[in-house]
Design an enzyme around this catalytic site. Structure first.
Site, PDB file in Angstrom:
ATOM      1  N   HIS A 326      21.067 -29.354  15.722  1.00  0.00           N
ATOM      2  CA  HIS A 326      21.257 -30.630  14.970  1.00  0.00           C
ATOM      3  C   HIS A 326      21.034 -31.850  15.736  1.00  0.00           C
ATOM      4  CE1 HIS A 326      24.061 -27.765  12.779  1.00  0.00           C
ATOM      5  NE2 HIS A 326      24.441 -28.763  12.121  1.00  0.00           N
ATOM      6  N   GLY A 327      20.399 -31.961  17.172  1.00  0.00           N
ATOM      7  CA  GLY A 327      20.169 -32.939  17.706  1.00  0.00           C
ATOM      8  C   GLY A 327      20.327 -32.821  19.334  1.00  0.00           C
TER       9      GLY A 327
END
Length: 478
Positions: A326-327
């Site tokens: 996700h990041g």
């Protein structure tokens, strides 16, 4: 180009008319039009990043053909790793380079060694995590001999860049989407109308629910130190509906848009907030990503074939990797670990498959037990979303402390009554249609035509009246 923009409202009808009235009798022209339209759609953000899509397309197209031309297992494995390293290399550089450099510097600083970091001003290409995984699924399936490699480079380019789901999914498998580019598409009025209904419902979730929740979420999270525990919890609940409305809204628009062009995309959400435990939640949330990790990471690691210890290890790895996907922030890794902590006890006690049916499947309302289980699962999810939304770990810890240490039972300082009403209506409609993934777009079909039109016009009116300033979709940053 955003789905909720004037640009897209102009772009979509133009492509639709060209697709069905100019190129309908020529399959290759239709596919070529999809490639051109998809490149225009993606290049609207930054045309320079089109080179990454073209590169990924050519690499995996070529590797697919080379895999077919050799029976040497050593060569085939080398080709597979070439695809994996090329795709994940670009993803890692653009998404994680500065993250690793910053943490490397921090680690050396901890031991008293100061070094000068060489970070870069890197812009994250929109949707790179999604189309990278999509092309990888093709190469892996060809390697496993589950799929014949395509010799049609235009069809493959259309599969990789298909604009409805290019930047935020669903992450399609080549086994499902690619064959649809080989088939002559016929326009079906009923299918197109179903697509328009799903687009409308997706726009309602994004603009009326998610974007209005975002206004209060940003205010509460940014000024969390000055709010009571009840307000902080309300802010977390609003974020739960923001991210669900935002992401599932995008998926609905993508699926509906694909139907306008004669394509069927996979379901990506299955009413996850009606789950009775976290295992059920993860079978219903971002289905295309969770099944991708299951098929291409969990099963190759050994899946459920080993003992309980191996199963627990593999599930923990999946959650951590999913969080990191996700990041480039420790908040996402901790969020993944927290969800693993929710899930692993269910796996340990063999209760991770306890709830595989639809909640209250044969009843209009849930039982008291089902309602309690849904409530507990939702609260656990909301608390995990706090970590996901926070700017950093310190922010997350301070926010969670505030929830439990500052008058949780007080009246919230923020009371957006109209938004609460919309959320209640939204939850009611979702509950009504929970038994069928296509129920929402067919929800009012049994009503007279005049009443259906009135409902559609009312939803459109709400979109225009309560639409806030044009906002990007949350998952564009992933």
């Amino acid at each position: 180009m955003l789905f909720n923009s004037i640009d897209f409202a102009v772009f979509l009808p133009i492509v639709f008319v060209l697709y069905w009235f100019v190129t309908q009798k020529h399959l290759k022209l239709q596919n070529a039009l999809i490639v051109v339209a998809s490149y225009v759609f993606y290049g609207w953000w930054d045309w320079r990043f089109l080179s990454l899509i073209v590169f990924s397309t050519l690499v995996d197209y070529s590797i697919g053909l080379w895999l077919q031309q050799t029976n040497s297992e050593t060569k085939r494995r080398s080709l597979l790793w070439l695809s994996i390293l090329a795709n994940l290399g670009f993803l890692g550089f653009f998404k994680y380079y500065n993250f690793f450099v910053d943490n490397f510097v921090t680690a050396f600083s901890f031991f008293g060694s100061a070094i000068q970091p060489n970070t870069l001003n890197i812009i994250l290409p929109v949707g790179i995590s999604f189309y990278t995984f999509q092309t990888l699924s093709y190469t892996i399936d060809v390697y496993r001999r589950k799929l014949e490699p395509t010799k049609d480079v235009v069809a493959f380019a259309a599969f990789v860049s298909f604009f409805p789901q290019l930047v935020a999914g669903p992450i399609e498998r080549a086994t499902n989407l690619l064959p649809q580019f080989y088939q002559q598409r016929q326009f079906h009025y009923s299918k197109a109308v179903d697509g328009l209904r799903q687009i409308l419902w997706g726009l309602f979730k994004k603009i009326v629910i998610a974007d209005n929740c975002a206004v209060f979420v940003n205010t509460i999270f940014d000024g969390h130190a000055g709010y009571s525990g009840s307000t902080l919890f309300l802010g977390a609940v609003f974020f739960a509906f923001q991210i669900y409305g935002d992401f599932s809204g995008y998926s609905d628009i993508a699926i509906g848009t694909a139907r306008l062009f004669g394509f069927n995309l996979k379901q990506n959400f299955a009413f996850p907030y009606f789950s009775r435990d976290m295992a059920e939640f993860w079978r219903r949330w971002h289905i295309s990503l969770s099944t991708w990790f299951r098929d291409y990471v969990y099963i190759p690691l050994g899946g459920s074939r080993g003992g309980k210890g191996m199963q627990l290890r593999n599930v923990l790895i999946i959650f951590l990797v999913s969080g990191f996907w996700h990041g480039a922030n420790w908040t996402f890794i901790v969020w993944g670990a927290l969800n693993a902590a929710y899930f692993l006890p269910l796996l340990w006690t063999n209760r991770n498959r306890k709830h595989t049916n639809v909640v209250a499947e044969h009843n209009k309302l849930p039982s008291v037990k089902e309602l309690l289980l849904m409530g507990l699962t939702f609260v656990a999810t909301v608390l995990a979303w706090v970590v996901f939304r926070a700017d950093n770990i310190g922010h997350a810890v301070a926010y969670l402390k505030g929830i439990f240490q500052r008058s949780l039972l007080s009246i919230p300082e923020v009371r957006p009554s109209f938004l609460l009403l919309f959320i209640l209506v939204f939850v009611f409609i979702e509950w009504w249609g929970r038994r069928d993934q296509y129920a929402i777009e067919k929800l009012w079909l049994e009503y007279p035509r005049w009443l259906r039109l009135l409902i559609y016009y009312f939803i459109i009116m709400l979109i225009f009246l309560y639409g806030v300033k044009e906002q990007e979709f949350i998952y564009f940053q992933f």
